[in-house]
Scaffold this motif. Structure first.
Motif, PDB file in Angstrom:
ATOM      1  N   ILE A 175       0.422  -1.586   0.135  1.00 30.70           N
ATOM      2  CA  ILE A 175       0.067   0.088  -0.128  1.00 30.70           C
ATOM      3  C   ILE A 175       0.795   1.090  -0.104  1.00 30.70           C
ATOM      4  O   ILE A 175       1.747   1.304   0.432  1.00 30.70           O
ATOM      5  CB  ILE A 175      -0.577   0.025   1.278  1.00 30.70           C
ATOM      6  CG1 ILE A 175      -1.376  -1.435   0.962  1.00 30.70           C
ATOM      7  CG2 ILE A 175      -1.547   1.434   0.990  1.00 30.70           C
ATOM      8  CD1 ILE A 175      -3.341  -1.454   0.222  1.00 30.70           C
ATOM      9  N   SER A 176       1.254   2.410  -0.866  1.00 29.41           N
ATOM     10  CA  SER A 176       1.588   3.562  -0.719  1.00 29.41           C
ATOM     11  C   SER A 176       0.523   4.465   0.108  1.00 29.41           C
ATOM     12  O   SER A 176      -0.279   4.219   0.259  1.00 29.41           O
ATOM     13  CB  SER A 176       1.733   3.682  -2.557  1.00 29.41           C
ATOM     14  OG  SER A 176       0.041   4.603  -3.227  1.00 29.41           O
TER      15      SER A 176
ATOM     16  N   GLN B 214       6.480   4.897  -2.133  1.00 31.93           N
ATOM     17  CA  GLN B 214       6.319   4.351  -4.020  1.00 31.93           C
ATOM     18  C   GLN B 214       7.860   4.624  -4.480  1.00 31.93           C
ATOM     19  O   GLN B 214       7.169   2.826  -5.459  1.00 31.93           O
ATOM     20  CB  GLN B 214       5.798   5.437  -4.862  1.00 31.93           C
ATOM     21  CG  GLN B 214       4.541   6.647  -4.337  1.00 31.93           C
ATOM     22  CD  GLN B 214       3.974   6.814  -2.890  1.00 31.93           C
ATOM     23  OE1 GLN B 214       4.585   7.660  -2.741  1.00 31.93           O
ATOM     24  NE2 GLN B 214       3.009   7.801  -3.189  1.00 31.93           N
ATOM     25  N   GLU B 215       8.338   4.859  -4.226  1.00 29.58           N
ATOM     26  CA  GLU B 215       9.580   4.079  -5.275  1.00 29.58           C
ATOM     27  C   GLU B 215       9.640   2.239  -4.581  1.00 29.58           C
ATOM     28  O   GLU B 215      10.534   1.573  -5.284  1.00 29.58           O
ATOM     29  CB  GLU B 215      11.387   4.639  -4.243  1.00 29.58           C
ATOM     30  CG  GLU B 215      11.289   4.727  -3.730  1.00 29.58           C
ATOM     31  CD  GLU B 215      10.869   6.186  -2.549  1.00 29.58           C
ATOM     32  OE1 GLU B 215      11.407   6.538  -1.824  1.00 29.58           O
ATOM     33  OE2 GLU B 215       9.425   6.990  -3.095  1.00 29.58           O
ATOM     34  N   ILE B 216       9.356   2.382  -3.342  1.00 26.37           N
ATOM     35  CA  ILE B 216       9.557   0.868  -3.104  1.00 26.37           C
ATOM     36  C   ILE B 216       8.779  -0.110  -4.064  1.00 26.37           C
ATOM     37  O   ILE B 216       9.136  -0.919  -4.804  1.00 26.37           O
ATOM     38  CB  ILE B 216       9.661   0.501  -1.588  1.00 26.37           C
ATOM     39  CG1 ILE B 216      10.638   0.823  -0.706  1.00 26.37           C
ATOM     40  CG2 ILE B 216       9.178  -1.159  -1.205  1.00 26.37           C
ATOM     41  CD1 ILE B 216      11.872   0.040  -1.049  1.00 26.37           C
TER      42      ILE B 216
ATOM     43  N   GLY C 122      -2.199  -0.493  -9.055  1.00 22.58           N
ATOM     44  CA  GLY C 122      -2.647   0.638  -8.891  1.00 22.58           C
ATOM     45  C   GLY C 122      -3.958  -0.021  -8.729  1.00 22.58           C
ATOM     46  O   GLY C 122      -4.935   0.794  -8.670  1.00 22.58           O
ATOM     47  N   ARG C 123      -4.139  -0.434  -7.618  1.00 22.38           N
ATOM     48  CA  ARG C 123      -6.121  -1.179  -7.380  1.00 22.38           C
ATOM     49  C   ARG C 123      -6.410  -0.176  -6.540  1.00 22.38           C
ATOM     50  O   ARG C 123      -5.126   0.291  -5.048  1.00 22.38           O
ATOM     51  CB  ARG C 123      -6.323  -2.487  -6.901  1.00 22.38           C
ATOM     52  CG  ARG C 123      -5.605  -2.898  -5.869  1.00 22.38           C
ATOM     53  CD  ARG C 123      -6.462  -5.083  -5.880  1.00 22.38           C
ATOM     54  NE  ARG C 123      -5.428  -5.424  -4.187  1.00 22.38           N
ATOM     55  CZ  ARG C 123      -6.326  -4.965  -3.672  1.00 22.38           C
ATOM     56  NH1 ARG C 123      -6.458  -4.780  -2.905  1.00 22.38           N
ATOM     57  NH2 ARG C 123      -4.558  -5.523  -2.392  1.00 22.38           N
ATOM     58  N   GLU C 124      -6.981   0.283  -5.974  1.00 19.85           N
ATOM     59  CA  GLU C 124      -7.888   0.872  -4.704  1.00 19.85           C
ATOM     60  C   GLU C 124      -7.803  -0.068  -3.792  1.00 19.85           C
ATOM     61  O   GLU C 124      -8.271  -0.694  -3.515  1.00 19.85           O
ATOM     62  CB  GLU C 124      -9.107   1.416  -4.929  1.00 19.85           C
ATOM     63  CG  GLU C 124      -9.850   2.275  -5.843  1.00 19.85           C
ATOM     64  CD  GLU C 124      -8.535   4.195  -5.575  1.00 19.85           C
ATOM     65  OE1 GLU C 124      -8.701   4.196  -4.246  1.00 19.85           O
ATOM     66  OE2 GLU C 124      -8.281   4.627  -6.670  1.00 19.85           O
TER      67      GLU C 124
ATOM     68  N   VAL D   6       2.847   6.044  -9.607  1.00 19.15           N
ATOM     69  CA  VAL D   6       2.562   4.645  -8.627  1.00 19.15           C
ATOM     70  C   VAL D   6       1.531   6.336  -7.505  1.00 19.15           C
ATOM     71  O   VAL D   6       2.048   6.402  -6.651  1.00 19.15           O
ATOM     72  CB  VAL D   6       3.592   4.403  -6.999  1.00 19.15           C
ATOM     73  CG1 VAL D   6       2.733   3.484  -5.951  1.00 19.15           C
ATOM     74  CG2 VAL D   6       3.884   3.192  -7.884  1.00 19.15           C
ATOM     75  N   PRO D   7       0.485   5.756  -8.112  1.00 19.06           N
ATOM     76  CA  PRO D   7      -0.463   7.379  -6.658  1.00 19.06           C
ATOM     77  C   PRO D   7      -0.595   7.188  -5.012  1.00 19.06           C
ATOM     78  O   PRO D   7      -0.334   5.458  -5.172  1.00 19.06           O
ATOM     79  CB  PRO D   7      -1.731   7.231  -7.311  1.00 19.06           C
ATOM     80  CG  PRO D   7      -1.240   6.430  -8.768  1.00 19.06           C
ATOM     81  CD  PRO D   7      -0.368   5.791  -9.060  1.00 19.06           C
TER      82      PRO D   7
END
Length: 192
Positions: free
Chosen positions: A8-9, A141-143, A184-186, A164-165
């Motif tokens: 999870i971002s 996000q970078e991971i 990228g899923r919710e 990666v939002p």
């Protein structure tokens, strides 16, 4: 044995909004509220990990998770550029910035190169494959990008082509040497 990992971002904060190299700032009220709105919707996991940054820890907390800090999932060490925006760095050190954005081995900021980050993420993934059960990790996000590059066997510069939002889930399933990726899923929607 198949391992399942959901990354999870972090939710939105000032650094993400301003394209600022992590300054360990807190979540925005809107980011915290968004994370709280999906709390309780994530599939249960046998272990829950978190990158040691403030925004990841606060995202995990807002999601209602009790997470264990995992140093191997720390974000990219940006050295002396930490806390600066990309525009500020570009104005001060244009050649160094361009080198960093085009050469995965470059670390003109005195921190970690993109290649070193990808190698560190790959080592973490190898050990994560040994865990039986589902892992949930709130990570920078970078991971997520480093793991995607690793899993796909993509060249280092592909790191910069992956968006990666904030507050999205990326699912990994497989075992050491063979992983599948769903980007990228919710959070709260169907996982692998």
């Amino acid at each position: 044995m198949t391992s399942r990992i959901t990354l999870i971002s972090p939710a939105m904060n000032r650094s993400l909004r301003e394209t600022r190299f992590d300054d360990d700032g807190p979540l925005d009220p809107s980011g915290a509220a968004r994370a709280e709105s999906v709390a309780g919707s994530l599939r249960p996991a046998g272990r829950v990990l978190v990158s040691p940054t403030a925004r990841c820890r606060e995202t995990a907390s807002a999601l209602g998770l009790t997470a264990v800090p995992e140093p191997g999932l720390a974000g990219l060490d940006m050295g002396r550029w930490r806390g600066l925006t990309l525009d500020e760095v570009m104005a001060r050190e244009p050649d160094a910035t361009m080198s960093w954005l085009t050469d995965p081995d470059a670390a003109p900021h005195g921190g970690e190169s993109v290649r070193a980050l990808c190698e560190r993420a790959a080592r973490w993934l190898e050990t994560a494959a040994e865990f039986e059960g589902r892992t949930l990790a709130v990570v920078e996000q970078e991971i997520v990008r480093a793991l995607a590059v690793t899993i796909l066997g993509a060249p280092g510069p592909a790191f910069w082509r992956l968006d990666v939002p904030p507050l999205t889930a990326t699912d990994l399933s497989g075992r050491a040497g063979r992983w599948n990726l769903r980007l990228g899923r919710e959070p709260g929607t169907t996982a692998l």
